[in-house]
Design a protein around this motif. Structure first.
Motif, PDB file in Angstrom:
ATOM      1  N   GLY A  28      25.561  41.963  58.723  1.00 28.72           N
ATOM      2  CA  GLY A  28      26.472  42.707  59.579  1.00 28.72           C
ATOM      3  C   GLY A  28      27.544  43.468  58.830  1.00 28.72           C
ATOM      4  N   PHE A  29      27.862  43.031  57.586  1.00 24.79           N
ATOM      5  CA  PHE A  29      28.911  43.762  56.867  1.00 24.79           C
ATOM      6  C   PHE A  29      28.694  43.725  55.360  1.00 24.79           C
ATOM      7  CE2 PHE A  29      33.427  44.521  55.561  1.00 24.79           C
ATOM      8  CZ  PHE A  29      33.502  45.805  56.080  1.00 24.79           C
ATOM      9  N   ALA A  30      29.260  42.747  54.667  1.00 27.96           N
ATOM     10  CA  ALA A  30      29.314  42.801  53.203  1.00 27.96           C
ATOM     11  C   ALA A  30      27.942  42.775  52.551  1.00 27.96           C
ATOM     12  CB  ALA A  30      30.169  41.643  52.667  1.00 27.96           C
ATOM     13  N   GLY A  31      26.943  42.177  53.211  1.00 32.31           N
ATOM     14  CA  GLY A  31      25.625  42.112  52.613  1.00 32.31           C
ATOM     15  C   GLY A  31      24.800  43.372  52.771  1.00 32.31           C
ATOM     16  N   LEU A  32      25.259  44.334  53.580  1.00 29.24           N
ATOM     17  CA  LEU A  32      24.498  45.563  53.761  1.00 29.24           C
ATOM     18  C   LEU A  32      25.361  46.725  54.248  1.00 29.24           C
ATOM     19  CD1 LEU A  32      21.745  47.056  53.844  1.00 29.24           C
ATOM     20  CD2 LEU A  32      21.511  46.262  56.205  1.00 29.24           C
ATOM     21  N   THR A  33      25.855  46.647  55.493  1.00 31.68           N
ATOM     22  CA  THR A  33      26.371  47.853  56.141  1.00 31.68           C
ATOM     23  C   THR A  33      27.768  48.263  55.693  1.00 31.68           C
ATOM     24  OG1 THR A  33      27.101  46.489  58.022  1.00 31.68           O
ATOM     25  CG2 THR A  33      24.966  47.575  58.206  1.00 31.68           C
ATOM     26  N   GLU A  34      28.468  47.431  54.934  1.00 32.50           N
ATOM     27  CA  GLU A  34      29.792  47.836  54.458  1.00 32.50           C
ATOM     28  C   GLU A  34      29.700  49.122  53.643  1.00 32.50           C
ATOM     29  OE1 GLU A  34      33.698  46.028  52.122  1.00 32.50           O
ATOM     30  OE2 GLU A  34      31.769  45.007  51.969  1.00 32.50           O
ATOM     31  N   THR A  35      28.666  49.241  52.834  1.00 32.48           N
ATOM     32  CA  THR A  35      28.509  50.435  51.999  1.00 32.48           C
ATOM     33  C   THR A  35      27.343  51.318  52.429  1.00 32.48           C
ATOM     34  OG1 THR A  35      27.119  49.231  50.415  1.00 32.48           O
ATOM     35  CG2 THR A  35      29.494  49.270  49.987  1.00 32.48           C
ATOM     36  N   TYR A  40      31.144  32.496  45.332  1.00 34.77           N
ATOM     37  CA  TYR A  40      31.443  33.912  45.111  1.00 34.77           C
ATOM     38  C   TYR A  40      30.849  34.313  43.768  1.00 34.77           C
ATOM     39  CZ  TYR A  40      34.097  38.242  44.525  1.00 34.77           C
ATOM     40  OH  TYR A  40      34.452  39.560  44.332  1.00 34.77           O
ATOM     41  N   PHE A  41      30.006  35.352  43.780  1.00 36.14           N
ATOM     42  CA  PHE A  41      29.368  35.789  42.541  1.00 36.14           C
ATOM     43  C   PHE A  41      29.097  37.279  42.608  1.00 36.14           C
ATOM     44  CE2 PHE A  41      25.485  36.761  40.105  1.00 36.14           C
ATOM     45  CZ  PHE A  41      25.930  36.402  38.841  1.00 36.14           C
ATOM     46  N   VAL A  64      26.061  42.081  45.240  1.00 32.90           N
ATOM     47  CA  VAL A  64      25.446  40.834  45.708  1.00 32.90           C
ATOM     48  C   VAL A  64      26.490  39.798  46.103  1.00 32.90           C
ATOM     49  CG1 VAL A  64      23.363  41.206  44.335  1.00 32.90           C
ATOM     50  CG2 VAL A  64      25.266  39.914  43.347  1.00 32.90           C
ATOM     51  N   ARG A  65      27.694  40.240  46.465  1.00 32.96           N
ATOM     52  CA  ARG A  65      28.740  39.295  46.870  1.00 32.96           C
ATOM     53  C   ARG A  65      28.306  38.453  48.062  1.00 32.96           C
ATOM     54  NH1 ARG A  65      32.878  42.307  49.100  1.00 32.96           N
ATOM     55  NH2 ARG A  65      31.281  43.863  49.532  1.00 32.96           N
TER      56      ARG A  65
END
Length: 668
Positions: A88-95, A442-443, A481-482
């Motif tokens: 929904g966000f940081a893993g894909l659609t944020e960017t 976190y990585f 990959v955060r």
């Protein structure tokens, strides 16, 4: 643990996941609240499932009836929520939307890359309507006053659907490959190697307590309550200080860099920070001692290595690397991870050699229902649900071929189109092992998948079109990959072990991935057309996308050959990793684990190294002076720290809904 898995659990996971998939970008971008997701153990899913555990146990106790959900069912619900939150966000659609609209959006700005790259990039990757892109960034006229149906009706779907369909094929194929990897290596990691999954330990212990009807006594454990009290008090005081500065603050960040010189042997610690994060200390305590020890030791050794190069006069400028895509790859010595990743990937394949041989045997002979056991030359029946699966071999092969054809179709030379997906696969598998076994909430990657290929062959290996296309492709899923989903899928392999309906877990994961992708696309388009992307607190995403395009433009303008310094340090990293693996495998007394070396240069370790030190030290002292009996009791204190952090994080997030600013339990 009760292995049942009923339809009600899957529907609950889908329902809660869909809600989080919509709320996560809304919360992060419009409300500017504390992030609901972030990292590989996101806050909101665990906060919700922790209360579901409490609600399930309480209603069962009051009604004298069996729990509405079993422990393993709630674990599956948690797994599904994590996948929805990430996509929904940081893993894909944020960017994602900034990535595919940047050539059109910034075409009239003073960016040279728009002139250089736009003619090279496939036109079908980007929406063709300038009005559609401008409205996405600016928002619709009077969009703030429009309702949901009106916004959705006003979105120019004809401009977006062709582009989203093409990228959906790439994304779903990548997800499918990750699912095949999880299925193919899941039994190897969980059953054969007995890999420890520290970040899944707390929800699994809660599930066991629920199924064994010990949930009330579990929550009343003295050590757990002490941990809850410590973390809760810390964040209660600091949260009150955030809103009422007159309340004293308990510091959780110590800037230790001022104690070290800017030049000399210890210059690598000039910006050293000490974070005190109770939950991360808890994860480190639950991680095996060898790994937790290696995490902080290798990070400090990396700092010393920087200073040693300085005093020996061997320190190279950042320019020695040339242009790279790695988000953290700034210093040449950081290129060690490229070689280390390759050698560790080979090590993972070598560890799984017997399992892979068994799987290939059943692949060649589909009628195979048993597995040849090395040594006696006999056949030993494998439990049906954990037998070598055949379909992941077909799936992995077909998925990789699809990505190769995808790259070739859109302009990559044939050899680059073959090797780039292989680099994606290596990064995905090694990162998943590092996060899952290392307990890293976190990585971030140090080097991009393409950095090693460009350093080895030069940019001519990709060609101008290939360089531009590679920059866009890896930015979608394989660079930031955060909150990558692959480690979550491997956490799912551990959860699958607890249920007898393991194929149903795969169905739940597959449904979550497809529905999350569709929901995430619609949600971000809705938010963009209602408020405008430029108003949605996406500065980091915009900066990283622009930097990605600018790096590609430099490589197109100034093609380079193989980079000798990158290859030198990558070769050194490969040699060090080989020696670490040899010593780890051959000498029982060897104290260092290879995973620590993989994480040493990651930006995430700047936050995690001190929590790992504290967690390791507590683990070592407890086992040294009290043995396993004391460890089994004291571990509940650290479980309490984890619960306290996440419960307080959820509470302060709800408080932040009614304020313009929000107190952050976890650092961004």
């Amino acid at each position: 643990m009760n292995g049942q898995l009923r339809l009600r659990a899957l529907l609950t996971g889908l329902f809660l996941g869909l809600i989080l998939c919509v709320l996560t970008p809304l919360n992060n971008t419009v409300l500017h609240n504390a992030p609901l997701g972030g990292g590989h153990f996101p806050m909101a899913p665990f906060f919700i499932v922790a209360w579901l555990f409490v609600f399930t146990a309480l209603t069962s106790r009051l009604t004298k009836r069996p729990p509405v959900f079993s422990g393993v069912e709630l674990l599956v619900v948690w797994l599904m929520m994590v996948l929805f939150t990430a996509i929904g966000f940081a893993g894909l659609t944020e960017t994602f939307f900034i990535n595919i609209t940047a050539p059109e959006r910034f075409a009239n700005d003073a960016y040279r890359w728009t002139e250089v790259l736009t003619p090279l990039l496939p036109q079908s990757w980007f929406p063709h309507s300038a009005d559609a892109v401008n409205q996405l960034f600016e928002g619709l006229d009077n969009g703030n006053a429009m309702g949901i149906p009106a916004i959705l009706a006003a979105i120019p779907w004809s401009a977006w659907l062709p582009t989203l369909l093409i990228w959906s094929l790439f994304i779903l194929a990548s997800f499918f490959i990750m699912l095949c990897l999880m299925t193919l290596f899941g039994r190897q990691w969980v059953v054969n190697e007995r890999v420890h999954f520290p970040m899944v330990r707390v929800p699994m212990l809660m599930g066991e307590a629920l199924d064994q009807k010990h949930f009330a006594s579990w929550w009343s454990n003295t050590y757990l309550l002490v941990g809850l009290l410590l973390a809760g008090t810390l964040h209660l005081i600091n949260g009150l200080h955030f809103y009422y500065p007159s309340v004293p603050q308990l510091p959780t960040l110590i800037l230790a860099g001022s104690y070290f010189p800017k030049f000399g042997l210890f210059s690598g610690f000039y910006k050293l920070k000490l974070y005190i994060i109770p939950a991360f200390i808890g994860f480190a305590f639950l991680t095996t001692r060898q790994i937790s020890f290696s995490m902080w030791v290798f990070h400090l050794m990396a700092g010393l290595f920087f200073g040693l190069l300085y005093i020996l006069g061997w320190q190279l400028p950042e320019a020695a690397l040339g242009t790279t895509f790695g988000p953290d790859l700034a210093r040449p010595e950081g290129a060690q991870v490229i070689g280390a990743y390759a050698i560790f990937f080979i090590f993972l394949i070598w560890l799984a050699r017997h399992h892979l041989r068994e799987t290939l045997t059943c692949f060649i002979r589909p009628s195979c229902h048993s597995t040849e056991i090395e040594g006696k030359g006999k056949f030993d029946t494998i439990p049906e649900n954990w037998g070598p699966p055949i379909w992941p071999i077909w799936g992995l092969a077909s998925g990789m071929i699809f990505l190769m054809v995808w790259g070739w179709w859109f302009g990559l030379p044939i050899l680059a189109a073959v090797l780039l997906p292989c680099a994606f696969l290596i990064v995905t598998l090694v990162t998943s092992r590092l996060v899952c076994q290392g307990g890293l909430p976190y990585f971030t990657l140090t080097a991009a998948p393409s950095d090693g290929l460009m350093g080895l062959f030069g940019t001519g290996f990709f060609g101008p079109v290939g360089v531009a296309a590679t920059a866009v492709m890896q930015k979608i899923l394989f660079l930031d990959v955060r909150e990558a989903i692959a480690p979550t899928l491997f956490h799912g392999s551990k959860i699958r072990q607890e249920t007898t309906k393991r194929n149903l877990v795969l169905v739940a994961i597959a449904l979550s991935l497809v529905l999350a992708l569709a929901t995430a696309f619609v949600t971000m388009l809705y938010l963009g057309y209602k408020y405008g992307l430029r108003e949605l607190n996406l500065d980091w995403a915009t900066q990283t996308v622009l930097a990605n395009y600018e790096n590609a433009q430099r490589l197109v303008d100034q093609p380079t050959g193989p980079n000798e310094w990158l290859l030198t340090y990558a070769g050194f990293g490969a040699l060090v990793m080989f020696l670490l693996i040899f010593c780890y495998y051959k000498f029982p007394w060897w104290p260092l684990h290879p995973l620590g070396y993989l994480a040493a240069y990651s930006a995430g370790m700047k936050i995690l190294w001190f929590p790992f030190f504290l967690g390791w030290m507590c683990n070592h002292l407890v086992l040294h002076y009290g043995g396993t009996s004391l460890f089994n009791r004291v571990r509940f204190l650290f479980i309490g720290l984890i619960l306290g952090d996440f419960l307080m994080g959820g509470i302060w997030t709800m408080v932040g809904l009614f304020n313009e600013q929000s107190y952050l339990v976890f650092p961004l």
